[in-house]
Enzyme design. Structure first.
Site, PDB file in Angstrom:
ATOM      1  CG  ASP A 202      -1.879  -1.221   1.133  1.00  0.00           C
ATOM      2  OD1 ASP A 202      -2.024  -1.927   0.082  1.00  0.00           O
ATOM      3  OD2 ASP A 202      -2.926  -1.039   2.102  1.00  0.00           O
TER       4      ASP A 202
ATOM      5  CG  HIS B  27      -8.604   4.999   2.829  1.00  0.00           C
ATOM      6  ND1 HIS B  27      -9.620   4.866   3.584  1.00  0.00           N
ATOM      7  CD2 HIS B  27      -8.264   3.936   2.625  1.00  0.00           C
ATOM      8  CE1 HIS B  27      -9.747   3.799   4.045  1.00  0.00           C
ATOM      9  NE2 HIS B  27      -8.522   2.999   3.258  1.00  0.00           N
TER      10      HIS B  27
ATOM     11  CB  CYS C 175      -2.080  -2.867   5.167  1.00  0.00           C
ATOM     12  SG  CYS C 175      -4.015  -2.268   4.925  1.00  0.00           S
TER      13      CYS C 175
ATOM     14  CG  HIS D 296     -15.091   0.294   1.537  1.00  0.00           C
ATOM     15  ND1 HIS D 296     -14.282  -0.097   2.631  1.00  0.00           N
ATOM     16  CD2 HIS D 296     -15.066  -0.989   0.771  1.00  0.00           C
ATOM     17  CE1 HIS D 296     -14.009  -1.408   2.670  1.00  0.00           C
ATOM     18  NE2 HIS D 296     -14.587  -1.833   1.524  1.00  0.00           N
TER      19      HIS D 296
ATOM     20  CG  HIS E 121     -11.434   0.953   0.143  1.00  0.00           C
ATOM     21  ND1 HIS E 121     -11.433  -0.414   0.557  1.00  0.00           N
ATOM     22  CD2 HIS E 121     -10.343   1.605   0.795  1.00  0.00           C
ATOM     23  CE1 HIS E 121     -10.616  -0.336   1.515  1.00  0.00           C
ATOM     24  NE2 HIS E 121     -10.055   0.811   1.615  1.00  0.00           N
TER      25      HIS E 121
ATOM     26  CE  LYS F 269      -4.207  -4.310   1.200  1.00  0.00           C
ATOM     27  NZ  LYS F 269      -4.815  -3.072   1.663  1.00  0.00           N
TER      28      LYS F 269
ATOM     29  CG  ASP G  46      -6.589  -0.086   1.229  1.00  0.00           C
ATOM     30  OD1 ASP G  46      -6.843  -1.166   1.491  1.00  0.00           O
ATOM     31  OD2 ASP G  46      -7.037   1.082   1.481  1.00  0.00           O
TER      32      ASP G  46
HETATM   33  C1  VGL Z   1      -4.779   0.730   5.455  1.00  0.00           C
HETATM   34  C2  VGL Z   1      -6.407   1.659   6.852  1.00  0.00           C
HETATM   35  C3  VGL Z   1      -7.137   1.349   5.803  1.00  0.00           C
HETATM   36  C4  VGL Z   1      -3.271   0.269   5.456  1.00  0.00           C
HETATM   37  C5  VGL Z   1      -5.569   0.518   4.519  1.00  0.00           C
HETATM   38  O1  VGL Z   1      -2.880   0.223   4.220  1.00  0.00           O
HETATM   39  O2  VGL Z   1      -2.769   0.193   6.408  1.00  0.00           O
HETATM   40  N1  VGL Z   1      -5.199   1.188   6.770  1.00  0.00           N
HETATM   41  N2  VGL Z   1      -6.710   0.983   4.924  1.00  0.00           N
HETATM   42 ZN    ZN Z   2      -8.456   1.107   3.201  1.00  0.00          ZN
END
Ligand code: VGL
Ligand code: ZN
Length: 205
Positions: A8, A81, A151, A52, A48, A106, A46
């Protein structure tokens, strides 16, 4: 076989992004250097849909960083995000991505969040990564990226659960840190059998 997993490293998790990890971009040169030294480089993204269920804005009267009960367990609510196709969801422009052989997206199911590269937050819906790694005889993962306490942590724990050897590259990860969650994440990862390493060790000639 070993692989570098880059979790990510997207604009929204870097300074100025919607869910910024403090100094999240500072690990990018280190990750780029590591990428050059691995034959197999994999990434997660990430990704979404708008509205979401992990977004606070999808729950009336709720604010980011509160937690709510979801059918699959407790869920932190986030600012919007990494919306599919947005600039925030794009990889940081300084991240070298040309050597990446696989990008696992994801969090694309509206009703379930997905922190881990292996399983969504219900701990049951697979991303397919474990099967991919096994088919390629990859048994050892070096994990880098964002965020240490979400993550990265869940990818590490699930990787161990799936019987992979997992190293966390300490100077190639950074966390969000809600109430000491970075320190707790390290504790959980090490307790579960992860090993800590660093780019100095990995890049030794
Ligand atoms: C993440 C919060 C929400 C991450 C992703 O990449 O750690 N944290 N979505
Ligand atoms: Zn996320």
């Amino acid at each position: 076989m070993k692989a570098l997993l880059i979790v990510d490293v997207q604009n929204d998790f870097c300074p100025g992004g919607a869910l910024e990890v403090p100094a999240g971009d500072e690990i990018i040169p280190t990750i780029n250097a590591l990428s050059q030294s691995f034959d197999v480089v994999l990434q997660t993204q990430d990704w979404h849909p708008a509205a979401h269920s992990s977004f606070a804005s999808s729950h009336e009267g709720r604010e980011p960083f509160e937690t709510i009960a979801m059918p699959y367990g407790e869920q932190v609510l986030w600012p919007d995000h990494c919306v599919q196709g947005s600039t925030g969801a794009a990889f940081h422009p300084e991240l070298e991505t040309n050597r990446s052989q696989l990008i696992i997206r994801k969090g694309f199911r509206r009703d379930i969040d997905s922190y881990s590269a292996f399983y969504e937050n219900d701990n049951a819906t697979s991303t397919g990564l474990a099967g991919y790694l096994r088919e390629r005889n990859i048994s050892t993962l070096y994990v880098s990226g964002l965020a240490t306490d979400f993550c990265v942590k869940w990818s590490v724990l699930d990787g161990l659960q799936e019987d992979f050897n997992v190293f966390v590259v300490e100077d190639a990860v950074k966390g969000i840190d809600l109430d000491g969650s970075v320190e707790q994440a390290w504790q959980e990862m090490l307790d579960a059998g992860a090993q800590k390493t660093s780019s100095d060790i990995l890049l030794q000639p």
